[in-house]
Design a protein around this motif. Structure first.
Motif, PDB file in Angstrom:
ATOM      1  N   SER A 301       0.828  -1.212   0.000  1.00 57.93           N
ATOM      2  CA  SER A 301       0.000   0.000   0.000  1.00 57.93           C
ATOM      3  C   SER A 301       0.858   1.255   0.000  1.00 57.93           C
ATOM      4  N   LEU A 302       1.995   1.205   0.700  1.00 59.15           N
ATOM      5  CA  LEU A 302       2.860   2.380   0.763  1.00 59.15           C
ATOM      6  C   LEU A 302       3.589   2.625  -0.558  1.00 59.15           C
ATOM      7  N   ARG A 303       3.687   1.596  -1.393  1.00 59.08           N
ATOM      8  CA  ARG A 303       4.307   1.779  -2.710  1.00 59.08           C
ATOM      9  C   ARG A 303       3.298   2.241  -3.760  1.00 59.08           C
ATOM     10  N   ASN A 304       2.039   2.331  -3.376  1.00 57.56           N
ATOM     11  CA  ASN A 304       0.998   2.769  -4.305  1.00 57.56           C
ATOM     12  C   ASN A 304       0.687   4.238  -4.052  1.00 57.56           C
ATOM     13  N   ARG A 305       1.236   5.122  -4.862  1.00 56.10           N
ATOM     14  CA  ARG A 305       1.040   6.562  -4.645  1.00 56.10           C
ATOM     15  C   ARG A 305      -0.407   6.993  -4.882  1.00 56.10           C
ATOM     16  N   ASP A 306      -1.217   6.130  -5.518  1.00 63.25           N
ATOM     17  CA  ASP A 306      -2.637   6.458  -5.674  1.00 63.25           C
ATOM     18  C   ASP A 306      -3.392   6.331  -4.354  1.00 63.25           C
ATOM     19  N   ARG A 307      -2.766   5.750  -3.346  1.00 63.29           N
ATOM     20  CA  ARG A 307      -3.394   5.646  -2.028  1.00 63.29           C
ATOM     21  C   ARG A 307      -3.240   6.923  -1.194  1.00 63.29           C
ATOM     22  N   LEU A 308      -2.409   7.843  -1.655  1.00 59.54           N
ATOM     23  CA  LEU A 308      -2.172   9.056  -0.885  1.00 59.54           C
ATOM     24  C   LEU A 308      -3.446   9.886  -0.785  1.00 59.54           C
ATOM     25  N   GLU A 309      -3.583  10.574   0.351  1.00 58.33           N
ATOM     26  CA  GLU A 309      -4.783  11.356   0.623  1.00 58.33           C
ATOM     27  C   GLU A 309      -4.428  12.829   0.802  1.00 58.33           C
ATOM     28  N   GLY A 310      -5.490  13.661   0.916  1.00 56.02           N
ATOM     29  CA  GLY A 310      -5.274  15.089   1.120  1.00 56.02           C
ATOM     30  C   GLY A 310      -4.538  15.712  -0.051  1.00 56.02           C
ATOM     31  N   LYS A 311      -3.779  16.728   0.225  1.00 56.52           N
ATOM     32  CA  LYS A 311      -3.099  17.426  -0.860  1.00 56.52           C
ATOM     33  C   LYS A 311      -1.974  16.592  -1.472  1.00 56.52           C
ATOM     34  N   CYS A 312      -1.396  15.638  -0.677  1.00 67.96           N
ATOM     35  CA  CYS A 312      -0.417  14.726  -1.261  1.00 67.96           C
ATOM     36  C   CYS A 312      -1.059  13.874  -2.361  1.00 67.96           C
ATOM     37  N   GLY A 313      -2.341  13.534  -2.192  1.00 64.54           N
ATOM     38  CA  GLY A 313      -3.019  12.675  -3.148  1.00 64.54           C
ATOM     39  C   GLY A 313      -3.248  13.309  -4.497  1.00 64.54           C
ATOM     40  N   VAL A 314      -3.286  14.636  -4.569  1.00 67.41           N
ATOM     41  CA  VAL A 314      -3.512  15.318  -5.850  1.00 67.41           C
ATOM     42  C   VAL A 314      -2.277  16.106  -6.280  1.00 67.41           C
ATOM     43  N   CYS A 315      -1.182  15.946  -5.582  1.00 65.26           N
ATOM     44  CA  CYS A 315       0.010  16.721  -5.883  1.00 65.26           C
ATOM     45  C   CYS A 315       0.669  16.224  -7.179  1.00 65.26           C
ATOM     46  N   PRO A 316       1.044  17.123  -8.089  1.00 65.75           N
ATOM     47  CA  PRO A 316       1.705  16.690  -9.322  1.00 65.75           C
ATOM     48  C   PRO A 316       3.088  16.084  -9.078  1.00 65.75           C
ATOM     49  N   TYR A 317       3.621  16.269  -7.877  1.00 62.34           N
ATOM     50  CA  TYR A 317       4.936  15.712  -7.544  1.00 62.34           C
ATOM     51  C   TYR A 317       4.824  14.414  -6.737  1.00 62.34           C
ATOM     52  N   ARG A 318       3.631  13.822  -6.652  1.00 64.48           N
ATOM     53  CA  ARG A 318       3.469  12.692  -5.734  1.00 64.48           C
ATOM     54  C   ARG A 318       4.291  11.475  -6.146  1.00 64.48           C
ATOM     55  N   GLN A 319       4.531  11.263  -7.449  1.00 68.93           N
ATOM     56  CA  GLN A 319       5.361  10.136  -7.856  1.00 68.93           C
ATOM     57  C   GLN A 319       6.837  10.400  -7.569  1.00 68.93           C
ATOM     58  N   LEU A 320       7.250  11.619  -7.723  1.00 68.36           N
ATOM     59  CA  LEU A 320       8.638  12.002  -7.451  1.00 68.36           C
ATOM     60  C   LEU A 320       8.908  12.106  -5.962  1.00 68.36           C
ATOM     61  N   CYS A 321       7.942  12.611  -5.209  1.00 65.57           N
ATOM     62  CA  CYS A 321       8.123  12.889  -3.785  1.00 65.57           C
ATOM     63  C   CYS A 321       7.420  11.827  -2.945  1.00 65.57           C
ATOM     64  N   GLY A 322       6.141  11.935  -2.803  1.00 69.75           N
ATOM     65  CA  GLY A 322       5.379  10.964  -2.023  1.00 69.75           C
ATOM     66  C   GLY A 322       5.166  11.352  -0.579  1.00 69.75           C
ATOM     67  N   GLY A 323       5.894  12.375  -0.102  1.00 76.44           N
ATOM     68  CA  GLY A 323       5.707  12.821   1.272  1.00 76.44           C
ATOM     69  C   GLY A 323       6.244  11.828   2.280  1.00 76.44           C
ATOM     70  N   SER A 324       6.550  12.305   3.471  1.00 77.42           N
ATOM     71  CA  SER A 324       7.013  11.426   4.535  1.00 77.42           C
ATOM     72  C   SER A 324       5.831  10.651   5.092  1.00 77.42           C
ATOM     73  N   ARG A 325       5.808   9.358   4.823  1.00 78.98           N
ATOM     74  CA  ARG A 325       4.736   8.515   5.352  1.00 78.98           C
ATOM     75  C   ARG A 325       4.873   8.368   6.872  1.00 78.98           C
ATOM     76  N   SER A 326       6.110   8.430   7.359  1.00 79.51           N
ATOM     77  CA  SER A 326       6.337   8.316   8.802  1.00 79.51           C
ATOM     78  C   SER A 326       5.788   9.529   9.531  1.00 79.51           C
ATOM     79  N   ARG A 327       6.028  10.702   8.997  1.00 73.95           N
ATOM     80  CA  ARG A 327       5.560  11.924   9.657  1.00 73.95           C
ATOM     81  C   ARG A 327       4.032  12.004   9.586  1.00 73.95           C
ATOM     82  N   ALA A 328       3.466  11.593   8.462  1.00 69.69           N
ATOM     83  CA  ALA A 328       2.007  11.565   8.353  1.00 69.69           C
ATOM     84  C   ALA A 328       1.410  10.622   9.404  1.00 69.69           C
TER      85      ALA A 328
END
Length: 369
Positions: A301-328
């Motif tokens: 699930s963590l390797r699936n960037r389509d699972r991201l929510e909020g602004k990370c989920g619609v961010c154009p950089y989500r494949q490049l970045c993905g955000g800190s899953r630990s901090r979230a």
């Protein structure tokens, strides 16, 4: 080396023990002096390394803690992993456990790199953060002895409110020490780190822009930990300059997030996406590390960037970045939520902002919930 992070992690950390003689302010493990009676044994550790070799030649393994040198089988484990084709590295604490003789033995065993931590540019600043007088001097001595033993040295630094003003001077120390890498970790508030104050999102982007400049000007390499937005910052800056395409590709290749290119084996065998995301996918005492990494629902699930929510989920950089899953996860209990350290708001986004109790309205303005 295979760079498919669905098949193998770029970094596998094995927490040999949570025992440590220091009481660092940011300690994820909330380490204590005594060892846990249920730590993986030497033979279990060798079995783990054999399974890890299933990821392929050159797999990077970081032996961490606590202080891994509390254990007397470290040299045996390093030699065993090296013979299996693994790239064995270690992150000891800045204590008297890091003796010149121990480093010579680790070098003979095939140790590829040692990482030491500097969270202040002076003895007073570093020792206060580490909770032990003399830690700064022991750390500098350990780095010198490692170089004398032929072991490349990496410097790890935590970024939080307490260390922010120390970063330029630490940079200079990293250069003077002849380190090959500066690894800059952006605080995740778990363990004793909950008591520290994080910098705010705008400051984080500013630090990352500064680190991008540092990476261009210094002889040592630079990487960030729990700061995938660094890749977004680098990409945005590159688009406004004549930065080489090769450099952007390097940032893209080396960027990982918890569970996607990164795995952590705890001292009693539980496997986590990161040491900073304490949700277990299972134990290496029951299943192989390769199976847990590749097939567990949590890691997938963590390797699936389509699972991201909020602004990370619609961010154009989500494949490049993905955000800190630990901090979230630390902030919300949901590893797919938005990273609260990132200030970037995608065009057209309407919804909550993870760093505040406000949201973006339909007219693009920020309003109270």
């Amino acid at each position: 080396m295979d760079l498919d992070t669905a098949n193998r992690p770029l970094v596998l950390i094995w927490e040999l023990t949570q025992a440590c003689g220091l009481a660092c302010d940011h300690c994820r493990a909330d380490a204590r002096p005594g060892r846990h009676p249920d730590e993986l044994s030497t033979e279990e550790g060798k079995a783990l390394l054999e399974d890890t070799a299933g990821f392929g030649d050159g797999q990077l393994v970081v032996l961490s803690g606590g202080d891994p040198l509390v254990r007397d089988d470290v040299e045996e484990l390093v030699a065993y992993g090296t013979d299996l084709g693994l790239r064995m590295t270690i992150t000891p604490s800045g204590t008297r456990s890091v003796t010149a003789d121990r480093l010579d033995r680790l070098a003979d065993a095939g140790l590829a790199r040692m990482a030491i931590s500097l969270d202040g540019a002076t003895p007073a600043a570093h020792d206060a953060f580490r909770g032990e007088r003399g830690s700064f001097d022991e750390t500098i001595r350990a780095a010198r002895d490692a170089r004398d033993a032929g072991i490349p040295v990496q410097v790890n630094t935590t970024v939080c409110r307490e260390t922010l003003g120390q970063l330029p001077a630490i940079r200079a120390l990293v250069r003077e020490m002849g380190a090959v890498m500066w690894s800059v970790f952006f605080l995740v508030p778990i363990g004793r780190g909950r008591l520290l104050e994080s910098i705010d999102p705008a400051e984080a982007d500013a630090v990352m822009a500064w680190l991008d400049d540092v990476s261009e000007r210094e002889p040592f390499g630079l990487k960030t930990t729990e700061a995938p937005q660094y890749r977004r910052v680098v990409a945005q800056r590159a688009s406004r300059t004549t930065r080489s395409e090769n450099r952007t590709n390097v940032e893209r290749r080396t960027g990982i997030v918890a569970g996607d290119g990164f795995a952590f084996v705890g001292h009693t065998g539980d496997v986590f996406p990161s040491g900073f995301l304490p949700s277990s996918a299972g134990s290496v005492r029951d299943r192989s590390i390769t199976e847990l990494y590749r097939r567990s629902p949590l890691f997938r699930s963590l390797r699936n960037r389509d699972r991201l929510e909020g602004k990370c989920g619609v961010c154009p950089y989500r494949q490049l970045c993905g955000g800190s899953r630990s901090r979230a996860f630390a902030r919300t209990g949901n590893p797919h939520a938005s990273d609260p350290l990132c200030p970037y708001v995608p065009d057209g986004y309407e919804g909550p902002l993870p760093w505040s109790d406000r949201r973006v309205g339909t007219d693009g303005t920020v309003a109270d919930d």
